[in-house]
Write an enzyme that holds these catalytic residues in place. Structure first.
Site, PDB file in Angstrom:
ATOM      1  N   GLY A 192       0.887  -1.182   0.184  1.00  0.00           N
ATOM      2  CA  GLY A 192      -0.013  -0.024  -0.161  1.00  0.00           C
ATOM      3  C   GLY A 192       0.736   1.135  -0.038  1.00  0.00           C
ATOM      4  N   HIS A 276      -1.582  10.401  -1.995  1.00  0.00           N
ATOM      5  CA  HIS A 276      -0.552  10.599  -0.959  1.00  0.00           C
ATOM      6  C   HIS A 276       0.737  10.908  -1.677  1.00  0.00           C
ATOM      7  CE1 HIS A 276       2.475   9.480   2.228  1.00  0.00           C
ATOM      8  NE2 HIS A 276       1.414  10.094   2.879  1.00  0.00           N
ATOM      9  N   GLU A 329      -2.205  14.333   3.230  1.00  0.00           N
ATOM     10  CA  GLU A 329      -0.582  14.725   2.647  1.00  0.00           C
ATOM     11  C   GLU A 329      -0.637  14.280   1.082  1.00  0.00           C
ATOM     12  OE1 GLU A 329       1.482  11.924   5.283  1.00  0.00           O
ATOM     13  OE2 GLU A 329       0.996  13.278   6.999  1.00  0.00           O
ATOM     14  N   CYS A 347       9.272  15.024   3.520  1.00  0.00           N
ATOM     15  CA  CYS A 347       9.711  13.997   2.809  1.00  0.00           C
ATOM     16  C   CYS A 347       9.071  13.954   1.340  1.00  0.00           C
ATOM     17  CB  CYS A 347       8.777  12.819   3.406  1.00  0.00           C
ATOM     18  SG  CYS A 347       9.544  12.100   5.050  1.00  0.00           S
ATOM     19  N   CYS A 425       9.057  10.469  10.155  1.00  0.00           N
ATOM     20  CA  CYS A 425       9.784  10.290   8.777  1.00  0.00           C
ATOM     21  C   CYS A 425      10.504  11.289   8.200  1.00  0.00           C
ATOM     22  CB  CYS A 425       8.636  10.007   7.841  1.00  0.00           C
ATOM     23  SG  CYS A 425       7.369  11.168   7.688  1.00  0.00           S
TER      24      CYS A 425
END
Lengths: 659, 659
Positions: A192, A276, A329, A347, A425
């Site tokens: 995923g 995402h 996001e 990120c 992250c």
């Protein structure tokens, strides 16, 4: 041709890389080992409530049988450790440190002990739900964390030749290959959260073993195909076994077969970046890499199509991507780039850098270097404070502290960097990018060396050529290349002329002006290089007023100030409140001044004349007419965007009104 | 002095009032009786899914013992019926209709049967939870629905002299008085949703019984006082009895002792409008009314302070208030007036009209008439389509269908009016306002008649004066007042000069120019009126470019076009897509043209020259420089804001960029 050795000598990046090596890496190590109290940002909290834990290394110790207890943290907590390890791998190349290497070696021993005999390693599943290995990769992050280890293991092996580090990665790759593929006894699925694809491609590059590419390509090819009941079957599996699943229990979570997961159509049919942002761009990075490894032109074409979609329709001027918080996001729709509700996760900008590199390796075009440069000097490093110990997850282009506090739509837009995150992250992602920035300077093909970035360096190539690049980029546009060859070397040296300077630049070769047509944005010099050749490049470092495509609603009537690759911004600390009330004239008088004192790194500030509209419309009225509008002259001071929020919290604004 | 009889003859409002009488009232009657399939908007649905029910009259029948079944709908479903009845009461004054009156009389008989002997009436509680009478008025809407009946009953009695209608209202008032007050045997509380205060004040005006004012004032005074454990005790009550409560069961619901409910500080200490906008403004309407009835200067001062806060810091140019959806249809903070995520509920603009009227009755100042006019010609009637059968709950100032579809932050911003709502507060609220618009034209004091609104009418005052006002407002600025007195009447006639024309207007009395200082925005003529006097007022109907206070971020660099009281807007139907790419010059050439064909009501359209910035920055780039920006000339067509969304769905934008 390839690079034999590269050393970054660049003043700007040396400073940043020192921050990563001396501050960020030790700080993150203490965080992931819970060695000190850390401030973890509570969601929507006004303050950063202190004293929670990371537990990430402890999870590995428990899985390794070296400690007792329960798993703690997000499902992907392991990846914090692996990204730290990857950053260490790169840092040791420019700052050898036996003590740090010893720490990393010990960590690798723990990881090896935590790894199961078949190569599997995911501490959440191993500690809490061992019967659920690979039963819900649609939402679990098992392949994501293993992918991050593979990246780290490969990098650490490349630096230190620690064989165990590579062996763990290979065993993981073997485990994934044994479980996923077209064969009847394997799962016909894919994760995923894409990540493992790009990691497996790196593992294939290092080991030369094509099976890693094959399984990566299989996952890419399977993605979004119909009929494909993989996710549905997994969901049933999980429900039947009643796993305590933080995701499946919540009906409000997104449909795993949806664009949020880049899972609604096969990747070659994707027309635009969806869902995402980090998932999307990691997937694209893997796609481009696998396309190059396999010569798959349709896969490369899809990667290119989405590259163009992102960079031509869905990217902020800072390089930020993924404009929507409430969509998760996520990418939204073309030209939807609001400044004050931006998500633009750190990120995601790191991921864009990785994607740019893979596209660059596949295709000779300066566009990739242009975008990469935009990311490197703006949207990535804005994620870290100049003390190396505070971080942004979200990188807005406009902030009003009152709105962040009072408007639920802007609660994700922070005015100060946090000491750490529950979902951590971003900090290690930025660390590994900065620590490996040397990998982005040159692109080498069989017959050419492309200088993509103006990051000072001394580099030796395996054909005997050495290039020494010096300058004070991004503050100065004067870049010198000293090219040396003891014996004659016939090759092309190509220099990217940045899009922002393509209208005006000069190049001299040993003092002689060189005029040449650019080829896909590159100035190419095919020569028989011998002895020493001096190339001097002068780029246009005048202050530029950037205008956005008029379909970006929030930027109409506004300009963003850019000098070289650096996007500038206004902050309240320099300009007072109500930044939006300032209007630049059509042709402002800009002054550029070196500034070594305001921030922990030297910068250059820009001042300009402007008009400030005073609040006073007719007394006691919100609405007046032009005749009742009062203005006064105001000098504006712009600072580099990446340096914002290193002083007292206040308003910030990149896009400024212009008459 | 008071009005004996008033007849609206105004072309604009006659049309609207005909829509209300001929379309809206029959349509709403069929809806609340479930006589036909109605399309109820599903939250966030792309389409309006049909076939749900209102059940509102059926709930009353069940409570009356005339039918069997369960309650259906929102807790405040009863109020849909009562607001319909109130609209009917006003409509029968300008359009007598025996059949409709008979229907209303029958409805009143049902209501009377549903009412309990003590005067209580709330069908949700009576049908589903009779033991919970007044056990949770902090979140229930018992007092809210009774308040709405009281308003309706008083209005219906005033029109028809139906004594039963008034008696029901008095019994309700008595019930409330018996249950709430400072005495030990009464509850020391007040409702979570203010409304009953303003209704009790109206009941007191009609009956002359001060006890209704007293209990209203008690609730206002108690509100937000500390310590006051009323809500806490109620919550415990409810929890102890384990009522099936759609609110209490949900921990995410707002704290009932919070600014959302205007319950955090005593009303006299409130410094700014906070929380749910309709709650806030209904409370203020009641406060101003009770302050006038009781001569309570501190209460009036608090009302005035919040009036100024709303109209000077928190109101859209259309009169819309309550800018935030995620905060709960709520006020936010000063100057936070985003156009494309606006809430600006139709009900809140209706409430502002009610509040304006109460402030106007308390204080002689044209400001109230100015704001009321802004509401009447813009933010209220924009809530209804010109067919009278489609409605907006939310009234944005900027819409992009793609954003409404894809951006969760804008999912509440609809591009088409819905046929009905599950929460159907807005349509009947607008109906009762339009049907009673005659009540807003004049304010009468002991010694003066103030003409507040330029709505054509023929009015007889009890001192023998008649005023006939004619014109074609808001399209023409020529307004004639014919003042007739058979016998000499000495009094002051004052005419509001609107803020938008205060810089330029002319008045003649029997042909002679009149020059007089304005007094609080009014032109005052104190005379001995005899025979017939002709006053001709000419207002400035030039097209005005409105600029907002520069602290409203979204409006900086933009202008809103206004002519007379009517705010204009751009629609895609006239101007194509990318409305934001149009820039008006500093001094546009406006052309004003009558337009009798585009809409179901005559309007005037405005055209202006503008520049449209083309999307093309350097090909394939989101960001370019001024040198690469291409523009073309475009003629823009503006339509009245209230008429938007009566054609094909598309973009809409009030605030337009201006050079």
């Amino acid at each position: 041709m390839k690079i034999e050795h590269i050393k970054v000598t660049d003043p700007f990046w040396t400073k940043y890389r020192a921050i990563v090596k001396d501050k960020l890496i030790p700080y993150q190590w203490s965080v992931i080992n819970d060695d000190k109290e850390i401030a973890i940002e509570k969601e929507n909290a006004d303050a950063y409530d202190a004293v929670e834990k990371s537990h990430a290394v402890e999870n590995l110790k428990i899985a390794a049988g070296l400690s007792k207890g329960h798993f703690y943290g997000f499902w992907f907590q392991d990846s914090d450790v692996y990204k730290w390890l990857e950053a260490v791998a790169y840092a040791l190349r420019y700052a050898p440190d036996k003590e740090l290497e010893g720490i990393a070696d010990s960590l690798i021993n723990i990881i090896a002990q935590a790894q199961e005999p078949d190569g599997y390693l995911d501490t959440y599943i191993q500690i809490e739900a061992p019967e659920h290995k690979f039963t819900h990769v649609s939402l679990s992050h098992e392949l994501y964390v293993m992918g991050h280890y593979i990246e780290a293991g490969v990098a650490y092996y490349q630096t230190t030749r620690n064989q165990k580090a590579l062996d763990i990665a290979k065993k993981m790759g073997d485990c994934i290959d044994a479980n996923f593929g077209p064969e009847d006894n394997k799962m016909h699925g894919y994760p995923g959260h894409p990540e493992v694809e790009l990691a497996l491609a790196k593992l294939a590059d290092e080991t030369g073993d094509a099976k890693y590419t094959r399984v990566a390509k299989y996952m890419i090819d399977q993605r979004g195909t119909r009929p494909n009941n993989f996710f549905e079957e997994q969901l049933k599996n999980v429900q039947a076994k009643k796993i305590e699943d933080p995701y499946y229990g919540d009906a409000s979570k997104p449909d795993p077969e949806a664009s949020y997961f880049q899972n609604d159509v096969p990747v070659r049919e994707m027309q635009s970046a969806e869902g995402h942002a980090v998932r999307m761009v990691y997937l694209l990075t893997g796609m481009a890499h696998v396309a190059r490894q396999t010569g798959d032109q349709s896969l490369l074409a899809a990667s290119q199509r989405l590259w163009e979609d992102i960079t031509q329709r869905q990217m902020y001027v800072t390089g930020g991507v993924g404009s929507s918080a409430p969509k998760g996001e996520a990418f939204t729709f073309d030209y939807d780039l609001p400044n004050d509700t931006a998500y633009a996760e750190t990120c995601a900008s790191c991921a864009m850098s990785f994607f740019a590199k893979q596209m660059r390796d596949a295709r000779q075009d300066a566009d990739y270097g242009d975008v990469l440069e935009r990311e490197l000097y703006n949207g990535t490093i804005s994620g870290m404070s100049l003390d190396g110990e505070h971080f942004f997850y979200v990188n807005p282009l406009e902030v009003d502290p009152e709105a962040s506090k009072n408007d639920p739509m802007k609660s994700h837009v922070k005015v100060q960097r946090a000491a750490w995150f529950g979902c951590a992250c971003c900090p290690p992602n930025l660390a590994r990018l900065v620590a490996s920035v040397d990998q982005y300077i040159y692109t080498v093909t069989d017959d050419a060396i492309y200088a993509d970035q103006f990051i000072g360096n001394e580099t030796t190539f395996d054909n005997g050529l050495t290039i020494k690049q010096t300058g004070n980029f991004p503050w100065s546009g004067d870049v010198q290349f000293t090219i040396t060859a003891d014996q004659a070397v016939e090759t092309t040296v190509a220099i990217r002329i940045p899009a922002w300077s393509r209208h005006q630049y000069t190049v001299t070769v040993d003092g002689q002006p060189l005029a040449a047509e650019l080829d896909h944005g590159y100035l190419k010099m095919k020569r028989n290089w011998i002895s020493t050749t001096q190339i001097k490049l002068t780029l246009d470092m005048s202050v530029q007023m950037v205008h956005a495509d008029s379909r970006i609603k929030d930027d109409v009537g506004k300009t963003a100030i850019q000098r070289g690759p650096v996007v500038y911004t206004l902050e309240q600390a320099d300009n007072g409140r109500h930044l939006q009330a300032n209007t630049l004239p059509a042709t402002p008088e800009f002054t550029v001044t070196p500034d070594d004192t305001t921030f922990a790194v030297p910068t250059m500030k820009i001042t300009a004349n402007a008009l400030h509209t005073d609040a006073a419309t007719p007394a006691g009225s919100l609405y007046g007419t032009p005749a009742t509008t009062l203005t006064h002259k105001q000098q504006l001071t712009f600072i580099p965007y990446f340096a914002w929020a290193n002083r007292a919290p206040g308003e910030m604004m990149v896009w400024v009104h212009q008459a």
